[in-house]
Design an enzyme around this catalytic site. Structure first.
Site, PDB file in Angstrom:
ATOM      1  N   LYS A   1       0.846  -1.217   0.000  1.00 57.35           N
ATOM      2  CA  LYS A   1       0.000   0.000   0.000  1.00 57.35           C
ATOM      3  C   LYS A   1       0.869   1.250   0.000  1.00 57.35           C
ATOM      4  O   LYS A   1       2.053   1.202   0.374  1.00 57.35           O
ATOM      5  CB  LYS A   1      -0.915   0.017   1.227  1.00 57.35           C
ATOM      6  CG  LYS A   1      -0.183  -0.053   2.586  1.00 57.35           C
ATOM      7  CD  LYS A   1       0.375   1.252   3.118  1.00 57.35           C
ATOM      8  CE  LYS A   1       1.259   1.066   4.336  1.00 57.35           C
ATOM      9  NZ  LYS A   1       1.972   2.279   4.749  1.00 57.35           N
TER      10      LYS A   1
ATOM     11  N   PRO B   1       9.947  -3.770  -0.914  1.00 62.42           N
ATOM     12  CA  PRO B   1      11.079  -3.434  -0.046  1.00 62.42           C
ATOM     13  C   PRO B   1      10.692  -3.504   1.437  1.00 62.42           C
ATOM     14  O   PRO B   1       9.581  -3.127   1.806  1.00 62.42           O
ATOM     15  CB  PRO B   1      11.426  -1.999  -0.446  1.00 62.42           C
ATOM     16  CG  PRO B   1      10.894  -1.849  -1.834  1.00 62.42           C
ATOM     17  CD  PRO B   1       9.674  -2.737  -1.916  1.00 62.42           C
ATOM     18  N   VAL B   2      11.614  -3.990   2.256  1.00 62.88           N
ATOM     19  CA  VAL B   2      11.359  -4.171   3.692  1.00 62.88           C
ATOM     20  C   VAL B   2      11.658  -2.855   4.429  1.00 62.88           C
ATOM     21  O   VAL B   2      12.651  -2.186   4.126  1.00 62.88           O
ATOM     22  CB  VAL B   2      12.253  -5.314   4.237  1.00 62.88           C
ATOM     23  CG1 VAL B   2      12.103  -5.475   5.741  1.00 62.88           C
ATOM     24  CG2 VAL B   2      11.911  -6.622   3.533  1.00 62.88           C
TER      25      VAL B   2
ATOM     26  N   LEU C   1       5.772   0.591   2.788  1.00 65.32           N
ATOM     27  CA  LEU C   1       4.890   0.063   1.745  1.00 65.32           C
ATOM     28  C   LEU C   1       4.013  -1.072   2.268  1.00 65.32           C
ATOM     29  O   LEU C   1       3.265  -1.691   1.510  1.00 65.32           O
ATOM     30  CB  LEU C   1       5.728  -0.427   0.555  1.00 65.32           C
ATOM     31  CG  LEU C   1       6.527   0.683  -0.139  1.00 65.32           C
ATOM     32  CD1 LEU C   1       7.600   0.085  -1.050  1.00 65.32           C
ATOM     33  CD2 LEU C   1       5.594   1.586  -0.954  1.00 65.32           C
TER      34      LEU C   1
ATOM     35  N   GLY D   1       4.862  -4.021   3.488  1.00 67.53           N
ATOM     36  CA  GLY D   1       5.266  -5.356   3.028  1.00 67.53           C
ATOM     37  C   GLY D   1       4.970  -6.450   4.037  1.00 67.53           C
ATOM     38  O   GLY D   1       4.285  -7.423   3.719  1.00 67.53           O
ATOM     39  N   GLY D   2       5.464  -6.290   5.254  1.00 73.88           N
ATOM     40  CA  GLY D   2       5.232  -7.298   6.290  1.00 73.88           C
ATOM     41  C   GLY D   2       3.747  -7.418   6.609  1.00 73.88           C
ATOM     42  O   GLY D   2       3.224  -8.523   6.806  1.00 73.88           O
ATOM     43  N   SER D   3       3.062  -6.293   6.632  1.00 68.73           N
ATOM     44  CA  SER D   3       1.619  -6.292   6.910  1.00 68.73           C
ATOM     45  C   SER D   3       0.858  -6.991   5.791  1.00 68.73           C
ATOM     46  O   SER D   3      -0.128  -7.700   6.039  1.00 68.73           O
ATOM     47  CB  SER D   3       1.107  -4.856   7.033  1.00 68.73           C
ATOM     48  OG  SER D   3       1.822  -4.163   8.030  1.00 68.73           O
TER      49      SER D   3
ATOM     50  N   ASP E   1      -1.400  -1.414   9.627  1.00 68.62           N
ATOM     51  CA  ASP E   1      -1.668  -1.528   8.184  1.00 68.62           C
ATOM     52  C   ASP E   1      -2.378  -2.832   7.822  1.00 68.62           C
ATOM     53  O   ASP E   1      -2.836  -2.999   6.692  1.00 68.62           O
ATOM     54  CB  ASP E   1      -0.352  -1.479   7.391  1.00 68.62           C
ATOM     55  CG  ASP E   1       0.380  -0.165   7.585  1.00 68.62           C
ATOM     56  OD1 ASP E   1      -0.281   0.860   7.849  1.00 68.62           O
ATOM     57  OD2 ASP E   1       1.624  -0.167   7.474  1.00 68.62           O
TER      58      ASP E   1
END
Ligand code: C5P
Length: 294
Positions: free
Chosen positions: A13, A96-97, A101, A103-105, A138
């Site tokens: 996102k 990208p970590v 953005l 990513g993990g969520s 997120d």
């Protein structure tokens, strides 16, 4: 024995505007943000059954297994729903970590969506969102199938916004990340020093339909000032981009460090420092369906 397997696009996102409101007693901040789902996604394969529980991550270092949000999401789901006993998660990282953005969520949200779609006795939508909320600010939005939403509270109160046309987005990724907890702590410290409260009152009253022009009125990120004070290169790049492209929407997403340029092409990156990355995607993007593999 394997019962079933699913492939899910764990889409990231960007925040089209982020206001940080009051700080709660527990240290968390109330937010107000517009989430736009990206086409850019990690790939997750969830296999249910087999022996034990495992996680395999390719493409990026996401740290110890126990801290991985996808892993934590699967354990939380299994504990609360009482199923599945055994699973295997295979993640291919493309987002990208530590870049703002989600990513993990997105990985955690994809696990919740896949497990709930496969569960013999699925959790209710409300119970699923409670699990998502427990995993981070997120995760609730990314657990829905919304392309665009206004979120407030700690990100768990969501108003789906009507879908608008999808636009190209160029993501500019610095070689450093920003830890979310740190960005919020910097903002809190700056506000304390300045005797400032939370974000100003706001009235969101789009005339007619929501469109890009209405959304642009919500542009701006309260975490930009504290982050650019600690990462001067990020501030310099932002200033240069905005000066070069005054008619483009250029902002930081979440707590950074990624910047986004809406409606821009790759040329936006020509004067970027050499060690920055560039990714092209689109937003808002529809949530892609879960694919059953076996
Ligand atoms: O939601 P997430 O787990 O990514 O947040 C990480 C940290 O960022 C929290 O532990 C908190 O310190 C800070 N944060 C906050 N207010 C929010 C979201 C995050 O203070 N709404």
């Amino acid at each position: 024995m394997i019962d079933s397997a699913f492939r899910v696009a764990a889409q990231g996102k960007i925040n089209l505007g982020l206001r940080v409101l009051a700080r709660e007693v527990g240290g968390y901040h109330q937010l107000e943000t517009v989430f736009a789902r990206l086409d850019l996604a990690d790939e997750l394969v969830v296999t249910i059954g087999g022996a034990g529980r495992s996680l395999d991550v390719q493409g990026a270092d996401t740290g110890p297994v126990e801290g991985n949000l996808a892993w934590r999401a699967a354990h939380l789901f299994a504990e609360l729903v009482g199923w599945p006993a055994a699973f295997r998660l295979e993640l291919t990282k493309r987002i990208p970590v530590g870049g703002g953005l989600g990513g993990g969520s997105a990985d955690a949200a994809a696990v919740l969506r896949a497990l709930n779609a496969a569960a013999p006795a699925p959790a209710s939508q409300a119970a699923l969102l409670r699990m998502a909320f427990h995993l981070g600010a997120d995760v609730p939005f990314l657990t829905t199938e919304f392309a665009l939403a206004l979120a407030w509270g700690r990100g768990e109160r969501l108003l789906r916004l009507p879908t608008i046309d999808s636009r190209p987005v160029v993501l500019l990724v610095p070689p450093f990340g920003v830890a979310t907890a740190e960005a919020f702590a910097w903002l809190a410290a700056d506000r304390e020093r300045d005797g400032a409260g939370g974000a100003e009152p706001a009235l969101i009253a789009p005339a007619g339909n929501i469109d890009w022009r209405a959304l642009e009125a919500l542009a701006g990120n309260d975490l930009e000032a504290p982050v650019r004070r600690r990462h001067q290169q990020l501030g310099a790049v932002l200033d240069a981009l905005r000066a070069a492209l005054p008619d483009r929407w250029i902002d930081m997403t979440g707590s950074g460090s990624t910047l986004f340029a809406l409606d821009a092409s790759r040329e936006v990156a020509t004067s970027l420092p050499e060690d920055w990355g560039v990714l092209e995607t689109t937003a808002p993007a529809a949530a892609r369906p879960i694919e059953r593999l076996e």
